[in-house]
Design an enzyme around this catalytic site. Structure first.
Site, mmCIF file in Angstrom:
data_model
loop_
_atom_site.group_PDB
_atom_site.id
_atom_site.type_symbol
_atom_site.label_atom_id
_atom_site.label_comp_id
_atom_site.label_asym_id
_atom_site.label_seq_id
_atom_site.Cartn_x
_atom_site.Cartn_y
_atom_site.Cartn_z
ATOM 1 N N SER A 220 0.858 -1.194 0.000
ATOM 2 C CA SER A 220 0.000 0.000 0.000
ATOM 3 C C SER A 220 0.889 1.237 0.000
ATOM 4 O O SER A 220 0.803 2.093 0.877
ATOM 5 C CB SER A 220 -0.928 0.037 1.214
ATOM 6 O OG SER A 220 -2.040 -0.732 0.950
ATOM 7 N N LEU A 221 1.718 1.271 -0.997
ATOM 8 C CA LEU A 221 2.800 2.261 -1.032
ATOM 9 C C LEU A 221 2.270 3.684 -1.199
ATOM 10 O O LEU A 221 1.270 3.917 -1.873
ATOM 11 C CB LEU A 221 3.754 1.919 -2.178
ATOM 12 C CG LEU A 221 4.368 0.518 -2.096
ATOM 13 C CD1 LEU A 221 5.307 0.273 -3.288
ATOM 14 C CD2 LEU A 221 5.123 0.313 -0.788
ATOM 15 N N HIS B 134 6.987 5.897 1.377
ATOM 16 C CA HIS B 134 7.793 4.786 0.845
ATOM 17 C C HIS B 134 8.614 5.272 -0.360
ATOM 18 O O HIS B 134 9.782 4.917 -0.511
ATOM 19 C CB HIS B 134 6.898 3.639 0.377
ATOM 20 C CG HIS B 134 6.052 3.015 1.459
ATOM 21 N ND1 HIS B 134 4.682 3.117 1.477
ATOM 22 C CD2 HIS B 134 6.384 2.280 2.549
ATOM 23 C CE1 HIS B 134 4.208 2.458 2.527
ATOM 24 N NE2 HIS B 134 5.210 1.945 3.202
ATOM 25 N N SER C 228 0.051 3.816 5.408
ATOM 26 C CA SER C 228 -0.859 2.899 4.704
ATOM 27 C C SER C 228 -2.191 2.812 5.445
ATOM 28 O O SER C 228 -3.242 2.623 4.845
ATOM 29 C CB SER C 228 -0.230 1.509 4.619
ATOM 30 O OG SER C 228 1.044 1.606 4.043
ATOM 31 N N LEU D 133 2.081 10.495 6.186
ATOM 32 C CA LEU D 133 1.510 9.495 5.289
ATOM 33 C C LEU D 133 1.665 8.125 5.938
ATOM 34 O O LEU D 133 2.670 7.844 6.587
ATOM 35 C CB LEU D 133 2.219 9.542 3.943
ATOM 36 C CG LEU D 133 2.145 10.878 3.216
ATOM 37 C CD1 LEU D 133 2.779 10.782 1.836
ATOM 38 C CD2 LEU D 133 0.699 11.361 3.075
ATOM 39 N N GLN E 191 4.043 -9.613 13.502
ATOM 40 C CA GLN E 191 4.152 -8.326 14.193
ATOM 41 C C GLN E 191 2.801 -7.724 14.546
ATOM 42 O O GLN E 191 2.732 -6.643 15.116
ATOM 43 C CB GLN E 191 4.998 -7.348 13.387
ATOM 44 C CG GLN E 191 4.334 -6.797 12.138
ATOM 45 C CD GLN E 191 5.306 -5.978 11.336
ATOM 46 O OE1 GLN E 191 6.269 -6.487 10.786
ATOM 47 N NE2 GLN E 191 5.068 -4.677 11.256
ATOM 48 N N LYS F 93 9.094 7.997 10.781
ATOM 49 C CA LYS F 93 7.671 7.908 11.131
ATOM 50 C C LYS F 93 7.470 6.829 12.205
ATOM 51 O O LYS F 93 6.679 6.981 13.129
ATOM 52 C CB LYS F 93 6.884 7.582 9.852
ATOM 53 C CG LYS F 93 5.564 6.912 10.017
ATOM 54 C CD LYS F 93 4.508 7.897 10.429
ATOM 55 C CE LYS F 93 3.121 7.334 10.392
ATOM 56 N NZ LYS F 93 2.938 6.068 11.052
ATOM 57 N N ASP F 94 8.217 5.717 12.041
ATOM 58 C CA ASP F 94 8.148 4.620 13.014
ATOM 59 C C ASP F 94 9.451 4.656 13.809
ATOM 60 O O ASP F 94 10.330 3.807 13.643
ATOM 61 C CB ASP F 94 7.967 3.294 12.278
ATOM 62 C CG ASP F 94 6.720 3.309 11.422
ATOM 63 O OD1 ASP F 94 5.637 3.119 11.965
ATOM 64 O OD2 ASP F 94 6.822 3.572 10.201
HETATM 65 P P1 AMP Z 1 5.347 0.051 6.342
HETATM 66 O O1 AMP Z 1 5.000 -0.318 4.949
HETATM 67 O O2 AMP Z 1 4.308 0.868 7.022
HETATM 68 O O3 AMP Z 1 5.817 -1.127 7.163
HETATM 69 O O4 AMP Z 1 6.601 1.023 6.253
HETATM 70 C C1 AMP Z 1 7.755 0.681 5.532
HETATM 71 C C2 AMP Z 1 8.811 1.725 5.773
HETATM 72 O O5 AMP Z 1 8.332 2.995 5.328
HETATM 73 C C3 AMP Z 1 9.170 1.903 7.252
HETATM 74 O O6 AMP Z 1 10.564 2.097 7.382
HETATM 75 C C4 AMP Z 1 8.404 3.150 7.631
HETATM 76 O O7 AMP Z 1 8.974 3.857 8.708
HETATM 77 C C5 AMP Z 1 8.489 3.948 6.356
HETATM 78 N N1 AMP Z 1 7.427 4.964 6.308
HETATM 79 C C6 AMP Z 1 6.098 4.766 6.521
HETATM 80 N N2 AMP Z 1 5.430 5.946 6.444
HETATM 81 C C7 AMP Z 1 6.370 6.900 6.183
HETATM 82 C C8 AMP Z 1 6.306 8.324 6.002
HETATM 83 N N3 AMP Z 1 5.170 9.003 6.066
HETATM 84 N N4 AMP Z 1 7.475 8.978 5.752
HETATM 85 C C9 AMP Z 1 8.653 8.305 5.692
HETATM 86 N N5 AMP Z 1 8.772 6.960 5.849
HETATM 87 C C10 AMP Z 1 7.650 6.265 6.093
#
Ligand code: AMP
Length: 270
Positions: free
Chosen positions: A28-29, A33, A181, A179, A57, A145-146
């Site tokens: 859900s990019l 991402h 997902s 942002l 997780q 963000k995380d």
């Molecule tokens: P996820 O798909 O949510 O597991 O995130 C994958 C990677 O994208 C992780 O390293 C997140 O911290 C990063 N990420 C998610 N949202 C953002 C954002 N708004 N800005 C920057 N990086 C993000």
């Protein structure tokens, strides 16, 4: 762009690759991402993105099942960005080998999301260990963000592998909402609410500069957010940037929040 499913395909494809950048995602990019991918393309010779919704997780089965999925759209985005490889593994391939030593968080790390989502980071670290051992990247790009996830994964991975974790800033929409997902699970009104909360916390951070009684001010803000936005808040805390220890001064620290709009849990930091 090569799509890789099996671990042996990954080994074969990456055999000769040097300076490989890796962006682990759950799909859900969005533009957050995309930013990580662009950083990898700048700093590495080749870039691989994984799409894997990691079941271990999720501390809540419903949350896992309702996690947004958009594989077709994701692949289009990755093609446009000219990513070299996309790794879309099956559960059984990622979890084909058993861990020798189980992952246990130290007591001092059981704060923020680790306190509220039991087993979450153990699952994240486990899957990052597995993906890193399969892909063997030089750099992994992760989002602030995380923030807590970034800190814990960095500590674990950089200790065990030669891989470096590169931290990347949080990408927000024009209304300051980070942002995510999970934003796909919110309706228009909810998104406006989430933006308003983000703006409140940006302003709070400015307001707390040079203030002493930050704990009391934070408590007040917590009550106000609950009342004005009708949200359930897991935590609203100030913690040090480098070790996530509790802090009463905003200097070298960040404000961390986790809250629910309906059943959707959102996190952010400022
Ligand atoms: P996820 O798909 O949510 O597991 O995130 C994958 C990677 O994208 C992780 O390293 C997140 O911290 C990063 N990420 C998610 N949202 C953002 C954002 N708004 N800005 C920057 N990086 C993000």
């Amino acid at each position: 762009m090569k799509i890789l499913i099996k671990n042996k395909d990954v080994n074969e494809a990456l055999k000769e690759v040097s300076n490989l950048g890796f962006i682990p995602t759950m799909g859900s990019l969005h533009k957050g991402h995309e930013y990580l991918i662009k950083q990898s393309k700048k700093k590495c010779n080749q870039t691989i993105v994984s799409i894997f919704i990691n079941p271990t997780q999720f501390n809540n089965k419903k949350d896992y099942l309702s996690y947004p999925k958009n594989l077709k759209k994701d692949l289009n985005i990755l093609k446009k960005l000219k990513v070299n490889y996309v790794y879309i593994p099956n559960k059984k391939d990622v979890y084909s080998f058993k861990r020798k030593k189980s992952i246990v968080l130290k007591k001092e790390n059981r704060v923020l999301c680790a306190k509220f989502r039991k087993g979450h980071f153990e699952g994240v670290i486990d899957v990052m260990d597995r993906l890193t051992s399969i892909i063997r990247p030089n750099k992994i790009f992760m989002g602030e963000k995380d923030y807590q996830q970034l800190m814990l994964v960095k500590k674990f991975i950089e200790k065990k592998y030669k891989t470096k974790i590169v931290s990347c800033k949080t990408i927000r929409n024009k209304d300051k909402l980070a942002l995510s997902s999970r934003n796909h699970l919110l309706n228009k009104q909810d998104l406006i609410k989430a933006s308003k909360i983000a703006i409140e916390l940006f302003n709070l951070k400015k307001f707390l500069k040079n203030k002493k009684k930050t704990k009391t001010l934070l408590q007040k803000k917590l009550k106000l957010l609950k009342k004005n936005f009708d949200v359930k808040i897991d935590y609203l805390e100030i913690r040090k940037k480098d070790n996530l220890k509790s802090s009463s001064n905003i200097k070298n620290s960040k404000i961390f929040i986790a809250y629910f709009i309906n059943k959707v849990r959102l996190i952010d930091n400022f």
